[in-house]
Design a protein around this motif. Sequence first.
Motif, PDB file in Angstrom:
ATOM      1  N   ALA A  20       0.806  -1.228   0.000  1.00 25.77           N
ATOM      2  CA  ALA A  20       0.000   0.000   0.000  1.00 25.77           C
ATOM      3  C   ALA A  20       0.843   1.284   0.000  1.00 25.77           C
ATOM      4  N   PRO A  21       1.948   1.367   0.756  1.00 22.09           N
ATOM      5  CA  PRO A  21       2.749   2.598   0.716  1.00 22.09           C
ATOM      6  C   PRO A  21       3.344   2.911  -0.650  1.00 22.09           C
ATOM      7  N   ILE A  22       3.468   1.921  -1.531  1.00 24.41           N
ATOM      8  CA  ILE A  22       3.930   2.199  -2.899  1.00 24.41           C
ATOM      9  C   ILE A  22       2.982   3.187  -3.569  1.00 24.41           C
ATOM     10  N   PHE A  23       1.731   3.136  -3.164  1.00 25.81           N
ATOM     11  CA  PHE A  23       0.706   3.998  -3.761  1.00 25.81           C
ATOM     12  C   PHE A  23       0.303   5.113  -2.795  1.00 25.81           C
ATOM     13  N   ASP A  24       1.279   5.569  -2.007  1.00 28.05           N
ATOM     14  CA  ASP A  24       1.127   6.737  -1.133  1.00 28.05           C
ATOM     15  C   ASP A  24       0.124   6.535  -0.006  1.00 28.05           C
ATOM     16  N   PHE A  25      -0.160   5.286   0.353  1.00 27.66           N
ATOM     17  CA  PHE A  25      -1.104   5.059   1.444  1.00 27.66           C
ATOM     18  C   PHE A  25      -0.348   4.896   2.750  1.00 27.66           C
ATOM     19  N   GLN A  26      -0.841   5.533   3.818  1.00 23.94           N
ATOM     20  CA  GLN A  26      -0.234   5.415   5.145  1.00 23.94           C
ATOM     21  C   GLN A  26      -1.323   5.113   6.178  1.00 23.94           C
ATOM     22  N   TRP A  27      -0.986   4.279   7.155  1.00 30.35           N
ATOM     23  CA  TRP A  27      -1.911   3.973   8.241  1.00 30.35           C
ATOM     24  C   TRP A  27      -1.938   5.134   9.230  1.00 30.35           C
ATOM     25  N   LEU A  50     -10.538   0.705  15.669  1.00 28.78           N
ATOM     26  CA  LEU A  50     -11.405   1.136  14.570  1.00 28.78           C
ATOM     27  C   LEU A  50     -10.600   1.820  13.468  1.00 28.78           C
ATOM     28  N   THR A  51      -9.675   2.689  13.859  1.00 34.89           N
ATOM     29  CA  THR A  51      -8.858   3.397  12.869  1.00 34.89           C
ATOM     30  C   THR A  51      -7.980   2.431  12.098  1.00 34.89           C
ATOM     31  N   TYR A  52      -7.399   1.483  12.811  1.00 42.37           N
ATOM     32  CA  TYR A  52      -6.513   0.511  12.169  1.00 42.37           C
ATOM     33  C   TYR A  52      -7.267  -0.351  11.164  1.00 42.37           C
ATOM     34  N   ASN A  53      -8.422  -0.866  11.557  1.00 46.17           N
ATOM     35  CA  ASN A  53      -9.186  -1.718  10.656  1.00 46.17           C
ATOM     36  C   ASN A  53      -9.694  -0.933   9.450  1.00 46.17           C
ATOM     37  N   GLU A  54     -10.130   0.295   9.675  1.00 41.46           N
ATOM     38  CA  GLU A  54     -10.581   1.118   8.551  1.00 41.46           C
ATOM     39  C   GLU A  54      -9.434   1.373   7.576  1.00 41.46           C
ATOM     40  N   ALA A  55      -8.226   1.560   8.113  1.00 38.52           N
ATOM     41  CA  ALA A  55      -7.071   1.765   7.242  1.00 38.52           C
ATOM     42  C   ALA A  55      -6.760   0.505   6.438  1.00 38.52           C
ATOM     43  N   ASP A  56      -6.910  -0.647   7.046  1.00 36.65           N
ATOM     44  CA  ASP A  56      -6.640  -1.896   6.332  1.00 36.65           C
ATOM     45  C   ASP A  56      -7.540  -2.056   5.107  1.00 36.65           C
ATOM     46  N   VAL A  57      -8.826  -1.779   5.271  1.00 36.41           N
ATOM     47  CA  VAL A  57      -9.719  -1.937   4.127  1.00 36.41           C
ATOM     48  C   VAL A  57      -9.514  -0.817   3.108  1.00 36.41           C
ATOM     49  N   ALA A  58      -9.206   0.391   3.590  1.00 34.03           N
ATOM     50  CA  ALA A  58      -8.941   1.492   2.662  1.00 34.03           C
ATOM     51  C   ALA A  58      -7.660   1.242   1.872  1.00 34.03           C
ATOM     52  N   ALA A  59      -6.681   0.558   2.487  1.00 31.53           N
ATOM     53  CA  ALA A  59      -5.422   0.256   1.801  1.00 31.53           C
ATOM     54  C   ALA A  59      -5.653  -0.621   0.586  1.00 31.53           C
ATOM     55  N   GLN A  60      -6.579  -1.577   0.705  1.00 35.47           N
ATOM     56  CA  GLN A  60      -6.875  -2.449  -0.430  1.00 35.47           C
ATOM     57  C   GLN A  60      -7.411  -1.646  -1.612  1.00 35.47           C
ATOM     58  N   ALA A  61      -8.306  -0.717  -1.315  1.00 29.75           N
ATOM     59  CA  ALA A  61      -8.860   0.121  -2.383  1.00 29.75           C
ATOM     60  C   ALA A  61      -7.773   1.001  -2.990  1.00 29.75           C
ATOM     61  N   ALA A  62      -6.883   1.527  -2.165  1.00 31.42           N
ATOM     62  CA  ALA A  62      -5.802   2.374  -2.665  1.00 31.42           C
ATOM     63  C   ALA A  62      -4.884   1.599  -3.605  1.00 31.42           C
ATOM     64  N   ILE A  63      -4.633   0.337  -3.295  1.00 35.03           N
ATOM     65  CA  ILE A  63      -3.797  -0.493  -4.171  1.00 35.03           C
ATOM     66  C   ILE A  63      -4.482  -0.701  -5.518  1.00 35.03           C
ATOM     67  N   ARG A  64      -5.760  -1.034  -5.495  1.00 36.23           N
ATOM     68  CA  ARG A  64      -6.479  -1.237  -6.761  1.00 36.23           C
ATOM     69  C   ARG A  64      -6.486   0.039  -7.595  1.00 36.23           C
ATOM     70  N   ASP A  65      -6.749   1.161  -6.928  1.00 33.92           N
ATOM     71  CA  ASP A  65      -6.801   2.420  -7.673  1.00 33.92           C
ATOM     72  C   ASP A  65      -5.446   2.767  -8.263  1.00 33.92           C
ATOM     73  N   GLY A  66      -4.373   2.526  -7.495  1.00 34.66           N
ATOM     74  CA  GLY A  66      -3.041   2.815  -8.000  1.00 34.66           C
ATOM     75  C   GLY A  66      -2.677   1.930  -9.178  1.00 34.66           C
ATOM     76  N   LEU A  67      -3.010   0.657  -9.097  1.00 31.06           N
ATOM     77  CA  LEU A  67      -2.708  -0.257 -10.192  1.00 31.06           C
ATOM     78  C   LEU A  67      -3.550   0.061 -11.425  1.00 31.06           C
ATOM     79  N   ARG A  68      -4.802   0.459 -11.217  1.00 29.84           N
ATOM     80  CA  ARG A  68      -5.656   0.815 -12.355  1.00 29.84           C
ATOM     81  C   ARG A  68      -5.139   2.059 -13.062  1.00 29.84           C
ATOM     82  N   LEU A  69      -4.662   3.027 -12.283  1.00 27.70           N
ATOM     83  CA  LEU A  69      -4.106   4.233 -12.886  1.00 27.70           C
ATOM     84  C   LEU A  69      -2.896   3.899 -13.744  1.00 27.70           C
TER      85      LEU A  69
END
Length: 572
Positions: free
Chosen positions: A496-503, A535-554
């Motif tokens: 996830a950090p490859i695509f600028d995502f941080q927990w 709650l913050t940690y789990n929300e970040a985990d699921v958001a990280a998956q979306a960030a990876i997909r969006d980065g790869l799609r771009l």
Amino acid sequence: MTELNLGGYPARKCPRVVHNENMPDKPEPADPPAQLLQLFDAGRAFESDVIESLRDVLGSRGTFLTEADGSWTANVDATMAAMRHGDEVIVGGRLPSVMGRAGAPDVLVRTDTDPSSPVYVPVDIKNHHTTKEAKRGTLPHSSLSQPTSRESSPGRSNRGSHWRNDVMQLAHYTRMLQDLGFHPGDDWLWGGIIGTETSDDQGERWYGITWYDLTQPGEKTFSTSDESGRRMRTPLERYDHEFAFRLKVAKAARDGQELVRPIGTDECFTCVWASYCEQIVGPDDAGFALSHGRLRTREWQYLASRGVTTLQDLASLEVDADLLAGFVRHADTRQGPGKATEALHAAITKARMTVADVDIEPVGDTWPVVPTADVEVDFDIEWDRAGRIYQYGFRVRQGTDDITATYDPVVSFEPLDDDGAAALATEAADKLAALISDAEQDGFSLTIYHWTHPEVSKTGKFDDLASLLAGRTLDLQGWVQKEFVARSSFSLKDVAPIFDFQWGVDDAGGFASMDQIEHARRSGPEAEAARAWCLTYNEADVAAQAAIRDGLRLKAQQSHEAKGDFGGVTLA
């Protein structure tokens, strides 16, 4: 000069660690990583639980020793007195140093009924599984109440993932007992591990002992004399060789000499000496420069003999038949030449990517397109130390539009038993069923994304939830690992950090979440902070998956626009 004695761990440790620990003017090592400290804490808690179980089942048959006065020597004296007396089971003992060895087996079990010559075998307590399924295997084991009454059960084996380390430590204690004159002899060259497996007995949960024959050949290791380059060895043979070498390393280090140089392996990632070792070899060293997929000690040594020592050397290495044959011969712990070849080529690829500062690239010539759906559900679970799931995280969005994303978890901050865990799973199933029903009514496709297997494997025992997940999930990590090569690992925390995502929390990770849920189940400000963390940690985990997909799609879109003229990308 004080006598040099090594404990039960050095024979299975990196030899350079042994050198560093015995240098006369050694520097201060770094603090252990938080994850390692959490493992230590969990191990101590598990050991305490097992000792209480031993007290329950042994009663007066058990001798329980402690270092209440803080004195190792007093405990050694008490242990020796108990052994001479012939006590049946000794828990928490300390053996006197002998022949360069020091040690403290968690349990000593008497195997002979002759009061004039009591003898013992070692048993250790380990916070991990000791067995695995094996259709043609048999498991030697015994109960805690009758430790020397070994039984054999079909369908399982004692060759769990920690087998090698466990038998090496048992071999160390066995040699100590032999040298001290308290071992039963060649017919009882066995040692036991009390692991995390339990069995039911009239509604109670009891631990048991898994036994290991230390004379049974069980591991192929490198051999200069054998034509194949490998030879099967017993745990005792392997231990004797490894311990003798490390004792030489320690003695040389104490005398200001150096028998071993640092070599970067996967063990270094959690080692307190890693920074010091890296300073010695320099930043261009091939082993330490790789952030993932490092080779093993003998493999690095072979490459060094061929002039491959720096990252650039490895990145530009051309593998011919002669080099590959030599590498395979030295890859003594790989599962055959295919695995060895795969490891070498992977290391070369990661070295090339590191030199080029590329974090991720497709396996083929073009960037694959991530599977999409009208409704994308990112799913992630968290569980406590008992393995019970306390949090189901659902992040739902319309297609690839992240602005529409909502996070809606199912979570309990109350202590859970099996019934409570099942009730929480039913609540999660109800929520997921509503999402699926809404999508179907609108004629929308729906995909549930998760990272690795636990979201499916750990929920499989809950029928309602398992049936809803069946046929609707995509293991995003599995898909990414199949389609791409990464410089680092395919951990969510690395990709996830490859695509600028941080927990948004400190110490993000599964081990930390197990600590946090324990705090969250209490009361007061600390509990409130822990609940917010979960709650913050789990929300970040699921958001990280979306960030990876969006980065790869771009990047797939950019690759297409460039007509496929795109090899790799680093997003800073």
